[in-house]
Design an enzyme around this catalytic site. Structure first.
Site, PDB file in Angstrom:
ATOM      1  N   ASP A  67       0.809  -1.219   0.000  1.00 11.58           N
ATOM      2  CA  ASP A  67       0.000   0.000   0.000  1.00 11.58           C
ATOM      3  C   ASP A  67       0.844   1.272   0.000  1.00 11.58           C
ATOM      4  OD1 ASP A  67       0.920  -0.598   2.558  1.00 11.58           O
ATOM      5  OD2 ASP A  67      -1.072  -0.957   3.394  1.00 11.58           O
ATOM      6  N   ASP A 136      -7.658  -2.941  14.381  1.00 10.88           N
ATOM      7  CA  ASP A 136      -9.030  -3.298  13.998  1.00 10.88           C
ATOM      8  C   ASP A 136      -9.072  -4.530  13.092  1.00 10.88           C
ATOM      9  OD1 ASP A 136      -7.956  -2.339  11.657  1.00 10.88           O
ATOM     10  OD2 ASP A 136      -9.330  -0.649  11.436  1.00 10.88           O
ATOM     11  N   HIS A 138      -7.262  -5.005  10.286  1.00 11.73           N
ATOM     12  CA  HIS A 138      -7.051  -4.815   8.836  1.00 11.73           C
ATOM     13  C   HIS A 138      -5.731  -5.432   8.382  1.00 11.73           C
ATOM     14  CE1 HIS A 138      -5.100  -0.682   9.844  1.00 11.73           C
ATOM     15  NE2 HIS A 138      -4.117  -1.472   9.479  1.00 11.73           N
ATOM     16  N   GLU A 143      -9.736  -1.878   5.370  1.00 12.96           N
ATOM     17  CA  GLU A 143     -10.392  -1.523   6.618  1.00 12.96           C
ATOM     18  C   GLU A 143     -11.644  -2.374   6.814  1.00 12.96           C
ATOM     19  OE1 GLU A 143      -8.664   0.072   8.495  1.00 12.96           O
ATOM     20  OE2 GLU A 143      -8.178   2.127   7.920  1.00 12.96           O
TER      21      GLU A 143
HETATM   22  C1  F6R Z   1       1.398  -1.436   6.110  1.00 13.96           C
HETATM   23  C2  F6R Z   1       0.129  -2.130   6.232  1.00 13.96           C
HETATM   24  C3  F6R Z   1      -0.687  -2.068   7.484  1.00 13.96           C
HETATM   25  C4  F6R Z   1       0.126  -2.358   8.741  1.00 13.96           C
HETATM   26  C5  F6R Z   1      -0.763  -2.313   9.985  1.00 13.96           C
HETATM   27  C6  F6R Z   1       0.027  -2.493  11.259  1.00 13.96           C
HETATM   28  O1  F6R Z   1       1.967  -1.645   4.833  1.00 13.96           O
HETATM   29  O2  F6R Z   1      -0.264  -2.755   5.304  1.00 13.96           O
HETATM   30  O3  F6R Z   1      -1.744  -2.980   7.400  1.00 13.96           O
HETATM   31  O4  F6R Z   1       0.707  -3.622   8.629  1.00 13.96           O
HETATM   32  O5  F6R Z   1      -1.443  -1.092  10.032  1.00 13.96           O
HETATM   33  O6  F6R Z   1       0.936  -1.449  11.406  1.00 13.96           O
HETATM   34  P1  F6R Z   1       2.066  -1.493  12.539  1.00 13.96           P
HETATM   35  O7  F6R Z   1       3.006  -2.568  12.155  1.00 13.96           O
HETATM   36  O8  F6R Z   1       2.720  -0.136  12.465  1.00 13.96           O
HETATM   37  O9  F6R Z   1       1.368  -1.752  13.820  1.00 13.96           O
END
Ligand code: F6R
Length: 263
Positions: A67, A136, A138, A143
Site C-alpha cells: 500500500d 481493527d 485490517h 479496513e
Molecule cells: C502497512 C500495512 C498495514 C500495517 C498495519 C500495522 O503496509 O499494510 O496494514 O501492517 O497497520 O501497522 P504497525 O506494524 O505499524 O502496527
C-alpha cells in the site's frame, strides 16, 4: 493457519526473517510481497544483517508493497516508498527496478491499480506476502467492511487507523485520508502469507483473526480461507488466544519433523 508464538518481538523478527531468507535461497527469483509499519522493521534489519554477514542475495528478487498513502511522493519521509528505501532497499543488493510500491501520486487511480495487479501477474504472482495487522484487524489498508474479494484500489482510512498512524506524522491532521491498497482478494492469491504481530494492542485482532469467524469486519480473518498462512506473533499478541497451548504442541511436533528431515 500455522501459529508460531515467540517470547518477544525480536524472536518474531528473527523467525520471520528466516522464512523469507529460506525462500530467497531456495528461489532466487522469488516475488516477495512486503509491508511497512512498525511490526516488520526488526525483520528488515535481520534481512539486512543476513545480506551483509551471510551473503543473502536479493539481486534477482522482485518485490511488491501492499500500500501507499495517496498524495505522498517517494521523497516524502512518511511515504511507504521512502520507508522501504530507508529500511530495506538501500541496504541490500536488490535491483531497484524490481521494487514496486504503489504510486500515491498516480493520476488515473483506477487504471493505475489495474496495472499494479497486472504487473504482479506478469511477474508470476507473489510467492510470499508479509503482512502486519491493524488494531481493527485490517491487512494492508483493507479496513473493516472491505470486500473479501477486493482488488487493488483506493480506500478511505478509518479514524482508528488515522489515529494509530498519527505517531509517524506528528499529528492526526497530517495523516492522509486515502490510500492505494492491494485488496483482500489480491492478498489471498499469494502462494504463502506470513502474518506478523507484536504487542498487546494486537491481541484482540489476533484472536479474531485466528479463532473468530471469517468476516469482512476483520479483514485479516479472510486468511483462514488461505491454504498456507504462517502467523508469527509474540506472547503479548498471543495473550487472548484460547488454543495457545495447542499451537505450541503443533510447533513442537513440527520441530521434531524438521529435525528428522535434517532441516
Ligand atoms: C502497512 C500495512 C498495514 C500495517 C498495519 C500495522 O503496509 O499494510 O496494514 O501492517 O497497520 O501497522 P504497525 O506494524 O505499524 O502496527
Amino acid at each position: 493457519m500455522r501459529v508460531i508464538v515467540e517470547p518477544d518481538s525480536s524472536g518474531v523478527s528473527r523467525t520471520a526473517a528466516r522464512f523469507v531468507a529460506r525462500l530467497v535461497r531456495h528461489k532466487p527469483t522469488c516475488v516477495l510481497g512486503l509491508a511497512t509499519g512498525g511490526t516488520p522493521l526488526g525483520m528488515y534489519q535481520e534481512l539486512i544483517r543476513m545480506h551483509r554477514d551471510e551473503g543473502l542475495d536479493f539481486s534477482r528478487v522482485v518485490t511488491f508493497n501492499l500500500d501507499e498513502y495517496v498524495g505522498l511522493g517517494p521523497t516524502h519521509p512518511q511515504s511507504y516508498r521512502y520507508f522501504m528505501q530507508q529500511n530495506l532497499f538501500d541496504h541490500i543488493n536488490i535491483d531497484q527496478r524490481n521494487t514496486h510500491v504503489p504510486d500515491g501520486r498516480a493520476l488515473d487511480f483506477e487504471a493505475y491499480c489495474a496495472r499494479y495487479e497486472q504487473t504482479i501477474e506478469d511477474e508470476g504472482g507473489i510467492d510470499l506476502q508479509v503482512l502486519g495487522i491493524g488494531g481493527d484487524g485490517h491487512i494492508a489498508f483493507n479496513e473493516p467492511g472491505s470486500s473479501l474479494g477486493s482488488r487493488t484500489r483506493l480506500k478511505t482510512l478509518t479514524a482508528e487507523t488515522i489515529r494509530d498512524n498519527a505517531r509517524f506524522f506528528g499529528s492526526v491532521e497530517q495523516v492522509p485520508r486515502l490510500a492505494i491498497t492491494m485488496g483482500v482478494g489480491t492478498i489471498l492469491e499469494s502462494r504463502q502469507c506470513l502474518l506478523l504481530a507484536t504487542g498487546e494492542a494486537k491481541a484482540v485482532a489476533i484472536r479474531e483473526t485466528v479463532e473468530g469467524p471469517v468476516t469482512a469486519q476483520v479483514t485479516a480473518s479472510a486468511l483462514q480461507l488461505h491454504r498456507d498462512v504462517i502467523a508469527v506473533i509474540d506472547e503479548l499478541a498471543a495473550a487472548r488466544l484460547a488454543r495457545r497451548d495447542y499451537y505450541r504442541e503443533v510447533e513442537r511436533a513440527q520441530e521434531l519433523l524438521e529435525a528428522d528431515r535434517g532441516e
